[in-house]
Scaffold this motif. Structure first.
Motif, PDB file in Angstrom:
ATOM      1  N   SER A 119     -28.889 -94.055 -24.682  1.00 16.86           N
ATOM      2  CA  SER A 119     -28.313 -95.338 -25.121  1.00 16.86           C
ATOM      3  C   SER A 119     -27.443 -95.878 -23.999  1.00 16.86           C
ATOM      4  O   SER A 119     -26.208 -95.776 -24.035  1.00 16.86           O
ATOM      5  N   SER A 129     -25.127 -98.032 -21.626  1.00 16.83           N
ATOM      6  CA  SER A 129     -24.095 -99.009 -21.939  1.00 16.83           C
ATOM      7  C   SER A 129     -24.112-100.131 -20.916  1.00 16.83           C
ATOM      8  O   SER A 129     -23.673 -99.973 -19.780  1.00 16.83           O
ATOM      9  N   LYS A 130     -24.687-101.265 -21.301  1.00 16.18           N
ATOM     10  CA  LYS A 130     -24.665-102.504 -20.530  1.00 16.18           C
ATOM     11  C   LYS A 130     -25.346-102.384 -19.168  1.00 16.18           C
ATOM     12  O   LYS A 130     -24.995-103.100 -18.233  1.00 16.18           O
ATOM     13  N   VAL A 161     -22.857 -96.792 -15.939  1.00 14.16           N
ATOM     14  CA  VAL A 161     -22.205 -97.445 -17.071  1.00 14.16           C
ATOM     15  C   VAL A 161     -21.800 -98.846 -16.654  1.00 14.16           C
ATOM     16  O   VAL A 161     -21.236 -99.045 -15.573  1.00 14.16           O
ATOM     17  N   ASP A 195     -15.314-101.318 -29.665  1.00  7.74           N
ATOM     18  CA  ASP A 195     -16.715-100.905 -29.772  1.00  7.74           C
ATOM     19  C   ASP A 195     -17.435-101.397 -28.523  1.00  7.74           C
ATOM     20  O   ASP A 195     -17.658-102.593 -28.355  1.00  7.74           O
ATOM     21  N   THR A 196     -17.784-100.475 -27.637  1.00  5.50           N
ATOM     22  CA  THR A 196     -18.436-100.840 -26.381  1.00  5.50           C
ATOM     23  C   THR A 196     -19.953-100.776 -26.463  1.00  5.50           C
ATOM     24  O   THR A 196     -20.636-100.972 -25.460  1.00  5.50           O
ATOM     25  N   SER A 197     -20.486-100.514 -27.655  1.00  4.48           N
ATOM     26  CA  SER A 197     -21.948-100.441 -27.783  1.00  4.48           C
ATOM     27  C   SER A 197     -22.576-101.816 -27.904  1.00  4.48           C
ATOM     28  O   SER A 197     -23.791-101.956 -27.850  1.00  4.48           O
ATOM     29  N   THR A 198     -21.746-102.847 -28.094  1.00  2.91           N
ATOM     30  CA  THR A 198     -22.254-104.215 -28.208  1.00  2.91           C
ATOM     31  C   THR A 198     -21.999-104.949 -26.901  1.00  2.91           C
ATOM     32  O   THR A 198     -21.285-104.475 -26.028  1.00  2.91           O
ATOM     33  N   ASN A 199     -22.577-106.118 -26.794  1.00  3.61           N
ATOM     34  CA  ASN A 199     -22.365-106.946 -25.613  1.00  3.61           C
ATOM     35  C   ASN A 199     -22.030-108.363 -26.078  1.00  3.61           C
ATOM     36  O   ASN A 199     -22.896-109.045 -26.631  1.00  3.61           O
ATOM     37  N   ASP A 224     -18.024-106.341 -25.544  1.00  9.97           N
ATOM     38  CA  ASP A 224     -17.228-105.401 -26.326  1.00  9.97           C
ATOM     39  C   ASP A 224     -16.511-106.161 -27.437  1.00  9.97           C
ATOM     40  O   ASP A 224     -16.089-107.310 -27.259  1.00  9.97           O
TER      41      ASP A 224
END
Length: 830
Positions: A124, A126-127, A232, A377-381, A383
């Motif tokens: 997964s 991250s960005k 990352v 929450d850093t899993s979205t774009n 954050d």
């Protein structure tokens, strides 16, 4: 490059002048003596005349020319060079074509080398994105992450190209890395050469890295090479426009109206929107309710249906009402003013149990969430900040009794009264202690006492060893906690002459002129003493008698009275004593307390059983009603137990984890879980077990352990092999009389089940069934307790040990973390 260690034949074709659609010509490349060849090792070369020659292709004359997967060539194989002419061209004169393939034959004794491996990227990312290309895969394996190089030793081949790029609006915050390993060959990485090309934006932020991985083919075959890529990304930051955090009461709410304040801290000029969704959570998955799923931020609405729209709604704060009465987001987001604080009051009408409100604070372009912000929450774009508030109904805990008698030996018809007390000792009557489901209450507000009075007008109560008081153990009561956690209370069972127990006393109503006269009088007025007053009488010190002044009369300045009371000795004694009381109720001490005599205590009333529970602390409220149930059949008998002696044996059992054979023991984390419990049963023959007390006839005790689940915090390794697990038992310190006791496991071997072995939430469950349970037998031995005394306290310490490895820890590591611990007898393995 010419033909090396091989040669190609020449051919002549005769055609009718002016004819077209000429037949193709096959030439052959033939290896020199002592050499072998394959088409794979050659290139066709340039087309000398594209107007006349359609194509030049190479192939093997043998079905499998080589090199094969085992590194072999087919002896006698030749390379066929097929020259295919342009069908439409008409040949009108003689012409010579110079076909010029290139390549080298291989000596028969030189075997090409096979290098196999795989490449790994984050599951997964991250960005950032990972895009492989030009992956060398000679064997055309089924996996998209495998590579397969096959060439002569010393040759340089390109294994793959990996492009790592930041996603839109982001940059590569942590520089990409590449690691090449092989668990069986420590020097494998030395055969590789990695080229790195970086791309940066106008602000010199890294946005792309391209790795080209090349291999110098070694001299021997090798498998298991692993190329691991990592990187990352992060949001491209705004110019000092950050959201730093929020403050809101996120504790579970009751089912009534909620009114809570939300404060968001950010740089002046920071822009964001707020979304609040209503739904449910299963595991870690939040699901928005279909009909009433999105909050409209209108505090004038007083119903759930009015303040929430369908899950498809795009409404965020700031919101606005549109012409059809529905809501839309305002055109402009929230912009934080110079104070750096945004405030919003959130009102939610009464709602149902277990509903979850999920808040999401999303920055607009040019604003970012600070990486240290709570609940980021850093899993979205980009954050975001996300947090929940959950609805919880109230749940109670009660003290109850169970008077079922085994084998119908006799029957009871009981009534009971209960009184609860808060942490200050103040009565709250029959109101059960109450708290929100699945919450952790604050200390000391979570501590309660209770008095439970049980009455049976047809059958007497008798306590173990014909005592009038008996301290219950966990063999005498059961708890129903429903995922709650408590510190179990200290429970005293008593038989009393009256409801006041040891505080009951008597005094003369009329005064006497001196101690002798007072001692000759009968005591007729019942009173109730405080513990402090009993202590003063026991030690013959002064105190004030105002609390029972209505039971006696002082005519003058003072008078002498005879009083009967229970002392405060460890075993209270009923005594008679004369005292001097003045007109203010002050009782003189020392020599003014005389004629102290032990007398027969009042007759016990066996119609009533008094149970006093003290310091019942709720550490976590359960999912439904909780209870402490006193099992009367285990300690409240219908007749004196003349032939049975109940013993006081403390059974102290701990749950531990040991990583290596010679490692220290650590407390198992599951002991703090609401799913963990231990129940105990006794047996007189080590075969048939039931709930009861340990007596001189007891042979064994069975501990049934539920919820023994080890996880990463216990040191459970990734990819743990269950074959390395051992369940062991250790008998620690104990009373000398219990030294012969032995430990064993019921139904050996104990099963273990591993789940999520490669993940951070990996778990090893110990036992069988659902939920997982296993049982430990403590066998005292036949007749071992028969000579023990009811007046002596005994103890035994037991350890359950979950060992995770049959290997030994290094001496250096042991010396580094060794702490002196008390030892016991050796470990027995099952």
């Amino acid at each position: 490059m010419a033909l090396i260690n091989c040669s190609m034949e020449k051919k002549t074709a005769v055609l009718t002048s002016g004819s077209s659609n000429a037949t193709s010509i096959d030439l052959e490349i033939i290896p020199d003596a002592g050499f072998v060849i394959a088409a794979r090792d050659f290139s066709a070369g340039a087309n000398p005349d594209a107007a006349k020659i359609q194509s030049i292709t190479l192939s093997d004359t043998a079905t499998s020319g080589g090199p094969q997967n085992d590194g072999s060539y087919t002896v006698g194989n030749k390379v066929k060079v097929t020259v295919d002419f342009v069908n439409s061209h008409a040949f009108s004169e003689s012409i010579t074509f110079d076909i010029n393939p290139s390549g080298a034959a291989t000596e028969k004794h030189l075997v090409p080398i096979k290098i196999q491996g795989t490449f790994v990227v984050p599951g997964s990312p991250s960005k950032v994105t990972f895009t492989p290309s030009s992956v060398l895969d000679f064997a055309s394996s089924g996996s998209s992450t495998d590579f397969y190089a096959y060439d002569n030793p010393g040759d340089i081949v390109t294994i793959m190209v990996m492009t790592i790029a930041a996603t839109s609006g982001d940059f590569i915050d942590i520089s990409p890395t590449i690691a090449i390993t092989n668990s069986s060959e420590a020097t494998a990485s030395q055969d590789y050469n990695v080229e790195r090309v970086e791309t940066r934006d106008s602000s010199s932020r890294l946005t792309q890295v391209v790795y080209t991985v090349k291999l110098t083919v070694p001299k021997v075959d090798r498998t298991g090479d692993v190329i691991t890529f990592a990187a990352v990304g992060e949001d491209i930051p705004g110019i000092e426009n950050k959201i730093y955090g929020y403050i809101m009461d996120t504790r579970p709410a009751n089912l009534f109206i909620i009114n809570r304040d939300l404060r968001i801290f950010a740089d002046a000029g920071a822009k964001f929107r707020i979304k609040m969704q209503r739904g449910t959570i299963s595991g870690s998955t939040f699901t928005t309710d279909t009909n009433d799923g999105v909050y409209v931020f209108d505090n004038s609405k007083t119903t759930i249906a009015g303040i929430f729209e369908a899950a498809t709604s795009t409404t965020t704060y700031p919101s606005k009402i549109v012409s059809d009465g529905s809501y839309d987001p305002e055109t402009n987001p929230v912009t934080v003013d110079a104070s750096g604080v945004f405030f919003k009051n959130i009102v939610i009408p009464a709602d149902a149990e277990s509903k979850v409100y999920r808040f999401t604070i999303t920055p607009e372009t040019g604003t970012t969430v600070d990486l240290n912000a709570p609940d980021i929450d850093t899993s979205t774009n980009p954050d975001v900040i996300t947090f929940d508030i959950t609805r919880r109904d109230f749940v109670t805990i009660e003290a109850a009794s169970n008077h079922t008698v085994p084998n119908n030996a006799f029957s009871r018809t009981v009534t009971s009264t209960i009184e609860y007390f808060n942490h200050l000792g103040q009565s709250i009557g029959v109101t059960k202690p109450t708290g929100k489901k699945e919450t952790q209450p604050n200390e000391p507000l979570n501590t309660y006492d209770y008095d439970l009075v049980i009455r049976d007008q047809s059958v007497d109560f008798h306590l173990p060893n014909q005592s009038n008081s008996y301290l219950l153990s966990d063999l005498n009561y059961t708890t129903t906690l429903n995922d709650g956690i408590i510190e179990e209370p200290t429970i005293l069972a008593e038989l009393r002459a009256n409801a006041n127990g040891f505080n009951a006393a008597e005094i003369n109503a009329a005064e006497s002129p001196n101690h002798t006269a007072a001692n000759g009088n009968d005591v007729v007025s019942p009173i109730v003493l405080t513990l402090a007053q009993r202590q003063a009488l026991t030690s013959k010190s002064s105190f004030n008698a105002f609390s029972f002044s209505d039971a006696y009369t002082v005519a003058g300045d003072d008078g002498h009275f005879k009083i009967k009371f229970f002392t405060t000795d460890a075993t209270p004694v009923y005594k008679s004593q004369t005292i001097l009381i003045d007109s203010d109720g002050d009782v003189a001490g020392g020599s003014e307390q005389q004629n102290t005599t032990s007398i027969s205590s009042p007759t016990v009333n066996r119609e009533f059983l008094y149970l006093s529970g003290r310091s019942l602390s709720v550490l976590k409220w359960g999912t439904s009603a909780m209870s402490v149930t006193h099992n009367l059949n285990t300690f409240a008998f219908n007749a004196a137990q003349a032939s049975v002696t109940t013993l006081q044996i403390s059974l102290n059992i701990s749950q531990n984890v040991q990583k290596f054979v010679n490692d220290l023991l650590t407390i198992a984390g599951y002991t703090n879980s609401s799913s963990f419990s231990i129940s105990k049963q006794v047996s007189n023959d080590a075969t048939s077990y039931s709930v009861g007390n340990i007596t001189t006839a007891t042979r064994a005790v069975k501990f049934t352990i539920t919820g023994a689940v080890l996880d990463a915090q216990d040191g459970l390794p990734l990819n743990f092999s269950t074959g390395n697990y051992s369940l062991l038992f250790q008998k620690g310190d104990c009373s000398t009389e219990l030294a012969g006791a032995t430990l064993s496991v019921e139904n050996s071997p104990v099963a273990v089940a591993l789940s999520n072995g490669t993940a951070i939430n990996r778990e090893l469950a110990v036992g069988a069934g659902d939920p997982k349970i296993f049982s430990v037998i403590l066998d005292f031995g036949a007749g071992a307790l028969s000579s023990l005394s009811a007046s002596t306290s005994y103890y035994i310490d037991l350890n359950v040990v979950h060992r995770l490895s049959n290997q030994y820890k290094s001496i250096k590591d042991m010396e580094d973390d060794y702490t002196l611990t008390a030892g016991g007898s050796g470990l027995a393995s099952y």
